[in-house]
Design a protein around this motif. Structure first.
Motif: not given
Ligand code: PLP
Length: 402
Positions: A331, A333, A348-349, A374
């Motif tokens: 994760n 985020a 974003d990821d 993300p």
């Protein structure tokens, strides 16, 4: 501009994002950059020697010709015995078909069943190939986000809400690529209760990672919890991950006779039987000593524990412990919105993954590829040195963000 010569159903699909990420990492490496590749989704071990010897013996014996389309009797007997011994599931020889990898079994199962517009329920995050395989067969993937808070697993309420008269398949992959989440018998029972009300829905179980799990437990199968679903379940598996045999291309499907017969017909007019030598090797893998499986899983477990701890110690990153498979679904985020030393914001990821590659040469795959953001997927099917180096570099890159 001339019209494309490529059929619409093929133009709908894209190359596998994990292959593209691996290609990009290899290209940078060729250019002389130091790259830690944590993309690959295949065991870094060699195929055990006794399996290779069985293949050599098969060549010596002249087992180099076409086999029965469904696979040699020897291989199918080995699969029947494996399903009974390891999964408590009973199948007849004519309910099994050997295929060129599990991939071919999954693709072909969609090909024999989907009419244009039929829906396939795919819990997300999912293996990258599922939606494209559905699209390539004129189906409609219905992806359902299964958040980390739900253990990355499908709930009965979600399933109930997603089923329509067009639903053809529910696809279950346990342990899952990319999250490693594994369903329990109780969770299967609850999903089966929903399915009981929708007899038109077939179930495909992708069991390819069943042996790679970290709690010493046997992976339960949906049919252990709900034997009544047998006549509408196709169980897919193969030797690629369990026996480090990705290049041999042997998988299989076990299921009701009409589905297996249709697979046989379709494959007889497309690929033909899978490689005769590989079939002998796969039979030896299933029938032979299983020491390699225990030993390799112990190694994956060490890597998982160590890498998980290192990733969870990096501020802004967190990872739920996977039950199985050989990936961490991290994760990220906490990194979204941060600013890189070059002054750009990570939106974003996908941008997180590009940043890790450009800044510190660590290659991972963005969560967008798996349908839940993300996140990024990090493979632990590589050496502990590479994993340590990768974690160190990720920590450095993250520390440089503001
Ligand atoms: N299913 C899942 C979930 C996978 O991750 C993979 C390979 O990455 C496959 C199936 C394909 O297996 P095979 O090598 O048997 O085609």
């Amino acid at each position: 501009m001339t019209e494309s010569r490529i059929a619409e159903r093929v133009r709908r699909i894209k190359p596998s994002p994990s292959t593209s990420a691996a290609d990009r990492a290899n290209e940078l490496r060729r250019q002389g950059q130091s790259i830690v590749n944590l993309v690959v989704g295949e065991p870094d071990f060699d195929t055990p020697a006794h399996i290779g010897r069985a293949a050599a013996a098969a060549i010596e014996k002249g087992a180099t010709r076409y086999t029965l389309m469904a696979g040699t009797v020897e291989l199918r007997q080995a699969i029947v015995a494996k399903l009974e011994r390891e999964n408590g599931l009973r199948y007849a020889l004519n309910e099994i078909i050997a295929t060129s990898g599990a991939k071919s079994a999954i693709y072909s199962a969609f090909a024999i069943t989907l009419q244009a517009g039929d829906e396939v329920i795919i819990p997300a995050p999912y293996w990258v190939s599922y939606p494209d395989m559905v699209l390539a067969n004129d189906g409609t993937p219905v992806t359902l986000a299964c958040p980390e808070s739900a253990g990355f697993k499908l709930t009965p309420a979600q399933l109930e809400a997603a089923i329509t008269p067009r639903t053809r398949w529910l696809l279950i992959n346990s342990p899952s690529n990319p999250t490693g989440a594994s369903y329990t018998l109780d969770e299967y029972r609850a999903l089966a209760e929903v399915l009981a009300h929708h007899p038109q829905v077939l179930v495909m179980t992708d069991d390819i990672y069943e042996h790679i799990r970290f709690d010493g437990q046997r992976t339960p199968h949906l049919l252990n919890a709900a034997p009544e679903l047998r006549e509408r379940t196709l169980a897919i598996n193969g030797v690629s991950k369990t026996y480090a045999m990705t290049g041999w291309r042997i998988g299989w499907a076990a299921g009701p006779r009409d589905l297996v017969q249709a697979l046989d017909t379709l494959l007889s007019q497309s690929t033909g039987n899978c490689c005769s030598v590989s079939q002998a090797a796969a039979a030896a893998a299933l029938n032979g000593d299983q020491g390699f499986v225990t030993e390799s899983v112990a190694v994956y477990r060490q890597r998982r524990d160590r890498t998980l701890a290192r990733i969870n110690a990096i501020p802004g990153l967190s990872c739920r412990a996977p039950d199985g498979a050989f990936y961490l679904y991290v994760n990220c985020a906490g990194l979204i919105g941060k600013t890189t030393p070059m002054g750009t914001q990570l939106a974003d990821d996908g941008e997180v993954v590009m940043y890790l590659l450009d800044r510190v040469g660590v290659a991972v795959v963005a969560g967008t590829a798996y349908g839940l953001s993300p996140y990024f997927r990090l493979s632990i099917a590589t050496s502990i040195e590479a994993l340590d180096e990768g974690c160190e570099r990720i920590a450095r890159a993250v520390a440089a963000l503001t």
